[in-house]
Design a protein around this motif. Structure first.
Motif, PDB file in Angstrom:
ATOM      1  N   LEU A  61      13.820  49.525  77.951  1.00 22.64           N
ATOM      2  CA  LEU A  61      14.245  48.339  77.194  1.00 22.64           C
ATOM      3  C   LEU A  61      14.541  48.645  75.729  1.00 22.64           C
ATOM      4  CD1 LEU A  61      11.648  45.769  78.617  1.00 22.64           C
ATOM      5  CD2 LEU A  61      14.032  46.091  79.322  1.00 22.64           C
ATOM      6  N   GLU A  62      14.723  49.933  75.388  1.00 27.31           N
ATOM      7  CA  GLU A  62      14.947  50.289  73.985  1.00 27.31           C
ATOM      8  C   GLU A  62      16.201  49.633  73.407  1.00 27.31           C
ATOM      9  OE1 GLU A  62      14.317  52.423  76.467  1.00 27.31           O
ATOM     10  OE2 GLU A  62      13.419  54.282  75.741  1.00 27.31           O
ATOM     11  N   ASP A  63      17.241  49.458  74.228  1.00 23.01           N
ATOM     12  CA  ASP A  63      18.488  48.851  73.739  1.00 23.01           C
ATOM     13  C   ASP A  63      18.471  47.333  73.818  1.00 23.01           C
ATOM     14  OD1 ASP A  63      19.525  51.393  73.282  1.00 23.01           O
ATOM     15  OD2 ASP A  63      20.392  51.534  75.292  1.00 23.01           O
ATOM     16  N   CYS A  64      17.388  46.792  74.355  1.00 22.21           N
ATOM     17  CA  CYS A  64      17.294  45.343  74.558  1.00 22.21           C
ATOM     18  C   CYS A  64      16.261  44.700  73.631  1.00 22.21           C
ATOM     19  CB  CYS A  64      16.926  45.069  76.007  1.00 22.21           C
ATOM     20  SG  CYS A  64      16.631  43.348  76.411  1.00 22.21           S
ATOM     21  N   ILE A  65      15.136  45.392  73.436  1.00 26.10           N
ATOM     22  CA  ILE A  65      14.042  44.887  72.600  1.00 26.10           C
ATOM     23  C   ILE A  65      13.953  45.748  71.335  1.00 26.10           C
ATOM     24  CG2 ILE A  65      11.569  44.394  72.456  1.00 26.10           C
ATOM     25  CD1 ILE A  65      12.956  42.712  74.526  1.00 26.10           C
ATOM     26  N   GLY A  66      14.072  45.111  70.179  1.00 27.90           N
ATOM     27  CA  GLY A  66      13.964  45.847  68.914  1.00 27.90           C
ATOM     28  C   GLY A  66      12.551  46.346  68.693  1.00 27.90           C
ATOM     29  N   LEU A  67      12.380  47.212  67.696  1.00 33.75           N
ATOM     30  CA  LEU A  67      11.071  47.804  67.435  1.00 33.75           C
ATOM     31  C   LEU A  67      10.851  48.000  65.941  1.00 33.75           C
ATOM     32  CD1 LEU A  67       8.480  49.200  68.577  1.00 33.75           C
ATOM     33  CD2 LEU A  67       9.762  51.357  68.497  1.00 33.75           C
ATOM     34  N   SER A  68       9.659  47.651  65.499  1.00 41.98           N
ATOM     35  CA  SER A  68       9.223  47.957  64.135  1.00 41.98           C
ATOM     36  C   SER A  68       7.817  48.530  64.219  1.00 41.98           C
ATOM     37  CB  SER A  68       9.219  46.699  63.247  1.00 41.98           C
ATOM     38  OG  SER A  68       8.763  47.009  61.936  1.00 41.98           O
ATOM     39  N   PRO A  82       6.040  59.168  57.745  1.00 49.31           N
ATOM     40  CA  PRO A  82       6.849  59.538  58.909  1.00 49.31           C
ATOM     41  C   PRO A  82       6.380  58.813  60.162  1.00 49.31           C
ATOM     42  CG  PRO A  82       6.225  61.485  57.652  1.00 49.31           C
ATOM     43  CD  PRO A  82       5.436  60.327  57.083  1.00 49.31           C
ATOM     44  N   GLY A  83       7.337  58.380  60.969  1.00 49.64           N
ATOM     45  CA  GLY A  83       6.988  57.704  62.220  1.00 49.64           C
ATOM     46  C   GLY A  83       7.046  56.195  62.125  1.00 49.64           C
ATOM     47  N   CYS A  84       7.166  55.672  60.910  1.00 47.39           N
ATOM     48  CA  CYS A  84       7.239  54.217  60.743  1.00 47.39           C
ATOM     49  C   CYS A  84       8.684  53.730  60.898  1.00 47.39           C
ATOM     50  CB  CYS A  84       6.705  53.798  59.374  1.00 47.39           C
ATOM     51  SG  CYS A  84       4.959  54.109  59.147  1.00 47.39           S
ATOM     52  N   ILE A  85       8.835  52.486  61.320  1.00 48.47           N
ATOM     53  CA  ILE A  85      10.142  51.834  61.392  1.00 48.47           C
ATOM     54  C   ILE A  85      10.013  50.521  60.632  1.00 48.47           C
ATOM     55  CG2 ILE A  85      11.906  50.840  62.878  1.00 48.47           C
ATOM     56  CD1 ILE A  85      11.035  52.714  65.080  1.00 48.47           C
ATOM     57  N   PRO A  86      10.696  50.369  59.478  1.00 47.34           N
ATOM     58  CA  PRO A  86      10.572  49.152  58.663  1.00 47.34           C
ATOM     59  C   PRO A  86      11.003  47.899  59.414  1.00 47.34           C
ATOM     60  CG  PRO A  86      11.650  50.930  57.442  1.00 47.34           C
ATOM     61  CD  PRO A  86      11.589  51.370  58.881  1.00 47.34           C
ATOM     62  N   ASP A  87      10.557  46.761  58.920  1.00 45.68           N
ATOM     63  CA  ASP A  87      10.921  45.477  59.504  1.00 45.68           C
ATOM     64  C   ASP A  87      12.428  45.260  59.312  1.00 45.68           C
ATOM     65  OD1 ASP A  87      11.212  42.876  60.315  1.00 45.68           O
ATOM     66  OD2 ASP A  87      10.173  41.996  58.603  1.00 45.68           O
ATOM     67  N   PRO A  88      13.215  45.216  60.396  1.00 48.87           N
ATOM     68  CA  PRO A  88      14.665  45.079  60.262  1.00 48.87           C
ATOM     69  C   PRO A  88      15.124  43.644  60.018  1.00 48.87           C
ATOM     70  CG  PRO A  88      14.091  45.207  62.571  1.00 48.87           C
ATOM     71  CD  PRO A  88      12.803  45.373  61.798  1.00 48.87           C
ATOM     72  N   LEU A  89      14.221  42.680  60.180  1.00 48.85           N
ATOM     73  CA  LEU A  89      14.614  41.276  60.039  1.00 48.85           C
ATOM     74  C   LEU A  89      14.456  40.757  58.617  1.00 48.85           C
ATOM     75  CD1 LEU A  89      13.127  39.694  63.283  1.00 48.85           C
ATOM     76  CD2 LEU A  89      15.432  40.558  62.878  1.00 48.85           C
ATOM     77  N   ARG A 114      13.771  36.317  67.231  1.00 47.74           N
ATOM     78  CA  ARG A 114      14.641  36.305  66.054  1.00 47.74           C
ATOM     79  C   ARG A 114      15.279  34.938  65.817  1.00 47.74           C
ATOM     80  NH1 ARG A 114      16.992  41.926  65.270  1.00 47.74           N
ATOM     81  NH2 ARG A 114      16.198  43.230  66.942  1.00 47.74           N
ATOM     82  N   GLU A 115      15.653  34.247  66.912  1.00 48.08           N
ATOM     83  CA  GLU A 115      16.378  32.980  66.769  1.00 48.08           C
ATOM     84  C   GLU A 115      15.485  31.855  66.276  1.00 48.08           C
ATOM     85  OE1 GLU A 115      18.864  31.674  69.886  1.00 48.08           O
ATOM     86  OE2 GLU A 115      19.943  33.584  70.070  1.00 48.08           O
ATOM     87  N   LEU A 116      14.272  31.773  66.800  1.00 44.21           N
ATOM     88  CA  LEU A 116      13.364  30.698  66.402  1.00 44.21           C
ATOM     89  C   LEU A 116      12.461  31.096  65.230  1.00 44.21           C
ATOM     90  CD1 LEU A 116      12.283  29.275  69.886  1.00 44.21           C
ATOM     91  CD2 LEU A 116      14.143  28.550  68.374  1.00 44.21           C
ATOM     92  N   ASN A 117      12.555  32.374  64.817  1.00 43.61           N
ATOM     93  CA  ASN A 117      11.774  32.857  63.677  1.00 43.61           C
ATOM     94  C   ASN A 117      10.279  32.602  63.852  1.00 43.61           C
ATOM     95  OD1 ASN A 117      13.942  33.912  62.097  1.00 43.61           O
ATOM     96  ND2 ASN A 117      14.505  31.814  61.556  1.00 43.61           N
ATOM     97  N   THR A 118       9.773  32.980  65.003  1.00 45.86           N
ATOM     98  CA  THR A 118       8.347  32.799  65.233  1.00 45.86           C
ATOM     99  C   THR A 118       7.848  33.813  66.253  1.00 45.86           C
ATOM    100  OG1 THR A 118       6.621  31.143  65.656  1.00 45.86           O
ATOM    101  CG2 THR A 118       8.521  31.153  67.147  1.00 45.86           C
TER     102      THR A 118
END
Length: 411
Positions: A61-68, A82-89, A114-118
Protein backbone atom coordinates in the motif's frame (compact mmCIF):
# COMPACT_ATOMS: atom_id res chain seq x y z
CA UNK A 1 7.11 16.05 28.95
CA UNK A 2 4.38 14.41 30.94
CA UNK A 3 4.83 12.58 34.19
CA UNK A 4 5.00 8.77 34.09
CA UNK A 5 2.72 8.73 37.14
CA UNK A 6 -0.34 9.47 35.01
CA UNK A 7 -0.14 5.89 33.68
CA UNK A 8 -0.62 4.37 37.15
CA UNK A 9 -3.79 3.68 39.15
CA UNK A 10 -4.23 4.30 42.87
CA UNK A 11 -2.33 1.06 43.60
CA UNK A 12 0.64 2.15 41.51
CA UNK A 13 -0.16 -0.38 38.74
CA UNK A 14 0.32 0.49 35.06
CA UNK A 15 -2.96 1.16 33.25
CA UNK A 16 -2.86 1.58 29.47
CA UNK A 17 -4.91 4.52 28.22
CA UNK A 18 -7.78 3.79 25.83
CA UNK A 19 -7.20 4.88 22.23
CA UNK A 20 -9.24 7.99 21.44
CA UNK A 21 -10.06 7.34 17.78
CA UNK A 22 -11.64 4.04 16.75
CA UNK A 23 -13.19 4.71 13.33
CA UNK A 24 -12.94 2.35 10.35
CA UNK A 25 -12.44 2.87 6.64
CA UNK A 26 -15.25 1.28 4.64
CA UNK A 27 -17.57 2.11 1.78
CA UNK A 28 -20.49 4.33 2.70
CA UNK A 29 -18.85 5.52 5.92
CA UNK A 30 -17.47 8.88 6.96
CA UNK A 31 -14.06 7.58 5.86
CA UNK A 32 -14.47 5.70 2.54
CA UNK A 33 -11.59 3.79 0.87
CA UNK A 34 -9.74 6.13 -1.50
CA UNK A 35 -6.18 6.13 -2.79
CA UNK A 36 -3.94 8.92 -1.48
CA UNK A 37 -6.57 10.19 0.95
CA UNK A 38 -4.97 8.78 4.09
CA UNK A 39 -1.54 9.06 5.69
CA UNK A 40 0.07 6.95 8.41
CA UNK A 41 2.13 8.68 11.11
CA UNK A 42 4.47 6.39 13.05
CA UNK A 43 7.60 6.15 15.14
CA UNK A 44 10.12 3.52 14.08
CA UNK A 45 11.01 3.13 17.77
CA UNK A 46 7.46 2.20 18.82
CA UNK A 47 6.56 -1.53 18.52
CA UNK A 48 2.85 -0.72 18.27
CA UNK A 49 3.38 1.76 15.42
CA UNK A 50 5.98 -0.41 13.70
CA UNK A 51 3.58 -3.27 13.14
CA UNK A 52 1.20 -0.90 11.33
CA UNK A 53 4.11 0.02 9.05
CA UNK A 54 4.79 -3.68 8.40
CA UNK A 55 1.13 -4.24 7.47
CA UNK A 56 1.28 -1.31 5.02
CA UNK A 57 4.42 -2.78 3.46
CA UNK A 58 3.25 -6.39 3.19
CA UNK A 59 -0.09 -5.38 1.69
CA UNK A 60 1.69 -3.27 -0.95
CA UNK A 61 0.00 0.00 0.00
CA UNK A 62 3.01 2.33 -0.30
CA UNK A 63 1.50 4.10 -3.34
CA UNK A 64 -1.93 4.31 -1.71
CA UNK A 65 -1.28 5.26 1.93
CA UNK A 66 1.09 8.15 2.68
CA UNK A 67 3.72 7.91 5.40
CA UNK A 68 5.34 10.24 7.91
CA UNK A 69 7.97 9.02 10.37
CA UNK A 70 8.49 11.09 13.51
CA UNK A 71 11.90 11.69 15.04
CA UNK A 72 12.79 9.39 17.93
CA UNK A 73 13.88 12.54 19.78
CA UNK A 74 11.30 15.08 20.93
CA UNK A 75 13.38 18.25 21.05
CA UNK A 76 12.63 21.96 20.92
CA UNK A 77 15.52 22.35 18.48
CA UNK A 78 15.62 21.58 14.77
CA UNK A 79 16.98 18.11 14.00
CA UNK A 80 17.69 16.18 10.81
CA UNK A 81 17.65 12.56 11.91
CA UNK A 82 18.21 9.96 9.16
CA UNK A 83 15.19 7.74 8.60
CA UNK A 84 12.58 10.39 9.38
CA UNK A 85 9.90 11.52 6.92
CA UNK A 86 8.52 15.04 7.67
CA UNK A 87 4.80 15.73 7.85
CA UNK A 88 3.82 16.29 4.18
CA UNK A 89 0.44 17.86 5.01
CA UNK A 90 1.02 20.61 7.54
CA UNK A 91 4.75 20.56 8.23
CA UNK A 92 3.98 19.81 11.88
CA UNK A 93 6.98 20.02 14.19
CA UNK A 94 5.41 17.69 16.76
CA UNK A 95 2.85 14.90 16.50
CA UNK A 96 0.88 16.74 19.18
CA UNK A 97 0.27 19.50 16.61
CA UNK A 98 -1.83 17.03 14.63
CA UNK A 99 -3.69 15.84 17.69
CA UNK A 100 -4.47 19.41 18.70
CA UNK A 101 -6.42 19.63 15.47
CA UNK A 102 -8.61 16.78 16.75
CA UNK A 103 -7.86 15.74 20.37
CA UNK A 104 -5.04 16.65 22.80
CA UNK A 105 -4.23 13.07 23.91
CA UNK A 106 -1.53 11.94 21.51
CA UNK A 107 0.40 8.79 20.63
CA UNK A 108 1.51 6.83 17.56
CA UNK A 109 0.43 5.28 15.27
CA UNK A 110 -2.03 7.71 13.69
CA UNK A 111 -4.07 7.12 10.54
CA UNK A 112 -5.06 10.54 9.24
CA UNK A 113 -7.81 11.59 6.81
CA UNK A 114 -6.51 14.36 4.54
CA UNK A 115 -9.98 15.44 3.36
CA UNK A 116 -11.65 15.72 6.76
CA UNK A 117 -8.45 16.88 8.49
CA UNK A 118 -8.84 14.53 11.41
CA UNK A 119 -7.68 11.22 12.84
CA UNK A 120 -9.43 8.08 11.66
CA UNK A 121 -7.83 5.63 14.09
CA UNK A 122 -4.90 5.46 16.52
CA UNK A 123 -5.18 1.83 17.63
CA UNK A 124 -2.50 -0.27 15.92
CA UNK A 125 -4.48 -3.54 15.96
CA UNK A 126 -7.39 -1.88 14.16
CA UNK A 127 -5.16 -0.05 11.66
CA UNK A 128 -3.67 -3.44 10.73
CA UNK A 129 -7.18 -4.81 10.07
CA UNK A 130 -8.02 -1.73 7.99
CA UNK A 131 -4.90 -2.15 5.86
CA UNK A 132 -5.62 -5.87 5.48
CA UNK A 133 -8.82 -5.42 3.47
CA UNK A 134 -10.01 -1.82 2.98
CA UNK A 135 -7.57 -0.91 0.19
CA UNK A 136 -7.41 -4.16 -1.78
CA UNK A 137 -8.49 -2.24 -4.89
CA UNK A 138 -5.10 -0.49 -4.88
CA UNK A 139 -3.01 -3.15 -3.16
CA UNK A 140 -0.12 -4.78 -5.03
CA UNK A 141 -0.55 -7.81 -2.72
CA UNK A 142 -4.34 -8.12 -2.57
CA UNK A 143 -4.20 -11.92 -2.32
CA UNK A 144 -2.05 -11.76 0.80
CA UNK A 145 -3.87 -11.61 4.13
CA UNK A 146 -2.70 -11.14 7.70
CA UNK A 147 -6.04 -12.40 9.00
CA UNK A 148 -7.07 -15.67 7.30
CA UNK A 149 -10.75 -16.31 8.00
CA UNK A 150 -10.24 -19.96 8.92
CA UNK A 151 -7.77 -18.95 11.64
CA UNK A 152 -9.57 -15.80 12.81
CA UNK A 153 -10.78 -17.25 16.11
CA UNK A 154 -7.32 -18.67 16.91
CA UNK A 155 -5.66 -15.37 16.00
CA UNK A 156 -8.03 -13.40 18.24
CA UNK A 157 -7.38 -15.74 21.16
CA UNK A 158 -3.62 -15.60 20.62
CA UNK A 159 -3.67 -11.79 20.36
CA UNK A 160 -5.59 -11.49 23.62
CA UNK A 161 -3.17 -13.30 25.90
CA UNK A 162 0.00 -12.18 24.09
CA UNK A 163 -1.16 -8.58 24.43
CA UNK A 164 -1.89 -9.00 28.13
CA UNK A 165 1.18 -11.01 29.12
CA UNK A 166 3.84 -9.72 26.71
CA UNK A 167 3.09 -6.56 24.70
CA UNK A 168 1.30 -4.78 27.52
CA UNK A 169 3.06 -7.00 30.05
CA UNK A 170 6.33 -5.24 29.21
CA UNK A 171 4.85 -1.98 30.44
CA UNK A 172 3.28 -3.55 33.51
CA UNK A 173 6.55 -5.27 34.43
CA UNK A 174 8.62 -2.20 33.63
CA UNK A 175 6.68 -0.19 36.18
CA UNK A 176 6.51 -3.01 38.74
CA UNK A 177 8.85 -4.89 41.05
CA UNK A 178 8.09 -8.33 39.63
CA UNK A 179 8.63 -9.47 36.04
CA UNK A 180 7.41 -13.06 36.37
CA UNK A 181 4.16 -12.67 34.39
CA UNK A 182 5.99 -11.26 31.35
CA UNK A 183 8.44 -14.15 31.21
CA UNK A 184 5.68 -16.69 31.78
CA UNK A 185 4.16 -15.31 28.57
CA UNK A 186 7.45 -15.59 26.70
CA UNK A 187 7.89 -19.15 28.00
CA UNK A 188 4.46 -19.97 26.61
CA UNK A 189 5.36 -18.57 23.16
CA UNK A 190 8.64 -20.49 23.25
CA UNK A 191 6.74 -23.71 23.84
CA UNK A 192 4.30 -23.05 20.96
CA UNK A 193 7.18 -22.37 18.56
CA UNK A 194 8.91 -25.59 19.54
CA UNK A 195 6.76 -27.42 16.96
CA UNK A 196 5.58 -24.55 14.74
CA UNK A 197 7.16 -21.95 12.47
CA UNK A 198 4.50 -19.34 13.27
CA UNK A 199 2.05 -18.80 16.10
CA UNK A 200 -1.20 -19.74 14.33
CA UNK A 201 -1.83 -22.38 11.67
CA UNK A 202 1.79 -22.63 10.59
CA UNK A 203 1.42 -19.47 8.47
CA UNK A 204 2.48 -15.86 9.00
CA UNK A 205 -0.44 -13.80 10.35
CA UNK A 206 -1.01 -10.61 12.31
CA UNK A 207 -0.42 -12.65 15.48
CA UNK A 208 3.26 -12.77 14.48
CA UNK A 209 3.57 -8.98 14.26
CA UNK A 210 5.51 -8.65 17.51
CA UNK A 211 8.79 -6.79 17.66
CA UNK A 212 9.63 -5.69 21.21
CA UNK A 213 13.38 -4.90 21.35
CA UNK A 214 12.77 -2.23 23.97
CA UNK A 215 11.69 -4.66 26.69
CA UNK A 216 15.25 -5.64 27.60
CA UNK A 217 16.97 -2.25 27.72
CA UNK A 218 14.33 0.43 28.18
CA UNK A 219 12.07 -1.33 30.67
CA UNK A 220 14.88 -3.35 32.30
CA UNK A 221 12.81 -6.53 31.85
CA UNK A 222 16.03 -8.46 31.61
CA UNK A 223 15.67 -11.65 33.59
CA UNK A 224 16.17 -13.24 30.17
CA UNK A 225 17.03 -12.03 26.68
CA UNK A 226 15.89 -13.40 23.32
CA UNK A 227 19.06 -15.47 23.22
CA UNK A 228 17.64 -17.47 26.09
CA UNK A 229 14.69 -18.46 23.88
CA UNK A 230 16.07 -20.42 20.90
CA UNK A 231 12.67 -20.99 19.29
CA UNK A 232 11.64 -17.33 19.61
CA UNK A 233 15.03 -16.31 18.22
CA UNK A 234 14.55 -18.55 15.16
CA UNK A 235 11.01 -17.19 14.77
CA UNK A 236 12.30 -13.61 14.86
CA UNK A 237 14.93 -14.35 12.21
CA UNK A 238 12.31 -16.14 10.10
CA UNK A 239 10.04 -13.09 10.20
CA UNK A 240 12.91 -10.72 9.42
CA UNK A 241 13.64 -12.80 6.31
CA UNK A 242 10.15 -12.18 4.89
CA UNK A 243 10.46 -9.87 1.91
CA UNK A 244 9.81 -6.26 2.88
CA UNK A 245 9.98 -6.54 6.67
CA UNK A 246 13.70 -5.94 7.19
CA UNK A 247 13.56 -2.57 5.46
CA UNK A 248 10.92 -1.35 7.93
CA UNK A 249 13.28 -1.92 10.88
CA UNK A 250 15.57 0.92 11.94
CA UNK A 251 17.65 -0.13 14.94
CA UNK A 252 19.20 3.32 15.20
CA UNK A 253 15.79 4.81 16.02
CA UNK A 254 14.97 1.92 18.36
CA UNK A 255 18.22 2.27 20.31
CA UNK A 256 18.44 6.05 20.28
CA UNK A 257 14.95 6.54 21.71
CA UNK A 258 16.31 4.84 24.82
CA UNK A 259 19.67 6.65 25.04
CA UNK A 260 19.67 10.09 23.46
CA UNK A 261 23.34 10.78 24.22
CA UNK A 262 26.15 9.25 26.25
CA UNK A 263 28.86 11.54 27.56
CA UNK A 264 31.68 11.15 30.06
CA UNK A 265 34.35 13.46 31.37
CA UNK A 266 38.02 12.51 31.04
CA UNK A 267 39.23 10.18 33.80
CA UNK A 268 41.77 11.90 36.03
CA UNK A 269 44.31 10.30 38.30
CA UNK A 270 43.81 10.12 42.07
CA UNK A 271 44.46 13.59 43.51
CA UNK A 272 45.33 14.73 39.99
CA UNK A 273 44.30 17.59 37.72
CA UNK A 274 40.54 17.23 38.35
CA UNK A 275 40.82 17.01 42.13
CA UNK A 276 39.66 20.61 42.53
CA UNK A 277 36.25 19.66 41.12
CA UNK A 278 33.55 18.00 43.21
CA UNK A 279 31.58 15.03 41.89
CA UNK A 280 28.48 17.19 41.12
CA UNK A 281 30.64 19.67 39.24
CA UNK A 282 32.12 16.88 37.11
CA UNK A 283 28.65 15.43 36.50
CA UNK A 284 27.24 18.81 35.46
CA UNK A 285 29.80 19.05 32.65
CA UNK A 286 28.70 15.66 31.28
CA UNK A 287 25.00 16.52 31.65
CA UNK A 288 25.35 19.81 29.80
CA UNK A 289 27.22 18.17 26.95
CA UNK A 290 24.69 15.31 26.75
CA UNK A 291 21.89 17.87 26.44
CA UNK A 292 23.89 19.76 23.83
CA UNK A 293 24.63 16.69 21.70
CA UNK A 294 21.06 15.41 21.83
CA UNK A 295 19.59 18.88 21.23
CA UNK A 296 17.33 18.49 24.27
CA UNK A 297 16.34 21.54 26.27
CA UNK A 298 16.87 21.31 30.05
CA UNK A 299 13.31 22.58 30.41
CA UNK A 300 11.76 19.31 29.15
CA UNK A 301 13.67 16.95 31.47
CA UNK A 302 11.27 14.86 33.59
CA UNK A 303 13.64 13.50 36.23
CA UNK A 304 17.35 13.09 36.98
CA UNK A 305 19.00 9.93 38.34
CA UNK A 306 22.70 9.89 39.19
CA UNK A 307 24.74 7.13 40.74
CA UNK A 308 27.07 8.25 43.51
CA UNK A 309 28.88 6.31 46.22
CA UNK A 310 31.28 8.59 48.11
CA UNK A 311 28.93 11.34 49.24
CA UNK A 312 30.73 12.43 52.43
CA UNK A 313 31.63 16.12 52.41
CA UNK A 314 29.85 16.65 49.09
CA UNK A 315 26.80 18.33 50.59
CA UNK A 316 23.12 17.58 50.47
CA UNK A 317 21.49 16.05 47.40
CA UNK A 318 24.48 15.59 45.06
CA UNK A 319 22.22 14.73 42.10
CA UNK A 320 20.27 17.95 42.59
CA UNK A 321 23.52 19.91 42.80
CA UNK A 322 24.67 18.46 39.47
CA UNK A 323 21.31 19.14 37.82
CA UNK A 324 21.23 22.77 38.96
CA UNK A 325 24.79 23.32 37.76
CA UNK A 326 23.68 21.94 34.37
CA UNK A 327 20.82 24.50 34.31
CA UNK A 328 18.06 21.92 34.74
CA UNK A 329 15.07 23.61 36.46
CA UNK A 330 14.91 23.35 40.25
CA UNK A 331 11.39 21.86 39.94
CA UNK A 332 12.77 18.67 38.34
CA UNK A 333 13.01 15.82 40.90
CA UNK A 334 16.49 14.31 41.32
CA UNK A 335 17.54 11.03 42.92
CA UNK A 336 20.88 9.64 44.04
CA UNK A 337 21.52 5.95 43.29
CA UNK A 338 23.79 4.18 45.77
CA UNK A 339 24.63 0.73 44.37
CA UNK A 340 28.44 0.82 44.68
CA UNK A 341 30.10 0.13 41.30
CA UNK A 342 26.81 -0.51 39.51
CA UNK A 343 25.64 3.01 40.44
CA UNK A 344 27.22 4.13 37.19
CA UNK A 345 24.69 2.09 35.21
CA UNK A 346 22.25 4.92 35.93
CA UNK A 347 24.82 7.55 35.02
CA UNK A 348 27.46 7.97 37.69
CA UNK A 349 29.62 10.67 39.24
CA UNK A 350 32.53 10.30 41.62
CA UNK A 351 35.57 12.13 42.96
CA UNK A 352 37.68 9.86 45.14
CA UNK A 353 40.17 12.71 45.47
CA UNK A 354 37.66 14.71 47.49
CA UNK A 355 36.56 11.91 49.79
CA UNK A 356 37.76 12.79 53.33
CA UNK A 357 39.40 10.80 56.08
CA UNK A 358 37.19 10.33 59.13
CA UNK A 359 37.88 10.39 62.80
CA UNK A 360 34.73 8.65 64.10
CA UNK A 361 35.72 8.77 67.76
CA UNK A 362 35.97 12.55 67.74
CA UNK A 363 32.19 12.92 67.71
CA UNK A 364 32.05 11.94 71.39
CA UNK A 365 35.38 13.56 72.23
CA UNK A 366 38.96 12.33 72.45
CA UNK A 367 39.67 11.67 76.14
CA UNK A 368 43.14 10.22 76.05
CA UNK A 369 45.61 8.40 73.79
CA UNK A 370 46.29 8.15 70.06
CA UNK A 371 43.38 8.31 67.65
CA UNK A 372 43.30 6.91 64.11
CA UNK A 373 41.73 8.15 60.88
CA UNK A 374 39.49 6.06 58.65
CA UNK A 375 39.93 6.37 54.87
CA UNK A 376 36.50 7.19 53.45
CA UNK A 377 37.44 5.78 50.04
CA UNK A 378 38.37 2.40 51.50
CA UNK A 379 35.57 2.24 54.08
CA UNK A 380 32.62 3.44 51.98
CA UNK A 381 33.77 2.70 48.45
CA UNK A 382 36.05 -0.30 48.33
CA UNK A 383 35.18 -2.55 51.29
CA UNK A 384 32.32 -5.05 51.38
CA UNK A 385 30.25 -4.06 54.41
CA UNK A 386 29.03 -7.64 54.85
CA UNK A 387 32.38 -9.42 55.17
CA UNK A 388 34.99 -6.69 55.46
CA UNK A 389 36.83 -7.80 52.30
CA UNK A 390 38.09 -5.38 49.66
CA UNK A 391 36.09 -5.30 46.42
CA UNK A 392 39.01 -6.61 44.37
CA UNK A 393 39.26 -9.62 46.66
CA UNK A 394 35.49 -10.20 46.38
CA UNK A 395 35.80 -10.12 42.58
CA UNK A 396 38.49 -12.80 42.65
CA UNK A 397 36.40 -15.02 44.96
CA UNK A 398 33.35 -14.65 42.70
CA UNK A 399 35.35 -15.42 39.55
CA UNK A 400 36.82 -18.54 41.12
CA UNK A 401 33.50 -19.78 42.54
CA UNK A 402 31.62 -19.40 39.27
CA UNK A 403 34.55 -20.24 36.98
CA UNK A 404 34.50 -16.88 35.20
CA UNK A 405 37.70 -16.47 33.23
CA UNK A 406 39.29 -13.29 31.91
CA UNK A 407 37.78 -13.80 28.46
CA UNK A 408 34.25 -14.08 29.88
CA UNK A 409 34.80 -11.00 32.04
CA UNK A 410 35.81 -8.93 29.03
CA UNK A 411 32.59 -9.91 27.26
Amino acid sequence: MSSILKWANEKGEFVRQTSSFRNYIEKGSLHPPQANRYILYISLACPWAHRALIARKLKGLEDCIGLSIVDYLMSDQETETPGCIPDPLYGSKYLKDLYLRADPNYKVPVLWDRELNTIVNNESSEIIRIFNHAFDEWSSSKDFTLYPEKYSKDIDEMNTWIYDLINNGVYKAGFATNQDVLFEGLDRVEEILMNAEYLVGGVFTEADLRFEPVYFGHFKCNLKSLRDYPNIMKWTKRIMAIKGIKETVNMEHIKRVLIAAAVRTPVGSFCGQFSSLSAPELASVAIKEALNRSKISPDIIDEVFLGHVLSANVGQLPAKQAALLAHIPASVPCSNIGKVCSSGMKGGMESMSNCPFYSPEMRSGAKYGHKTFVDGVQRDGLTDAANGKLMGECAEITAEEYQIGRKEQVK
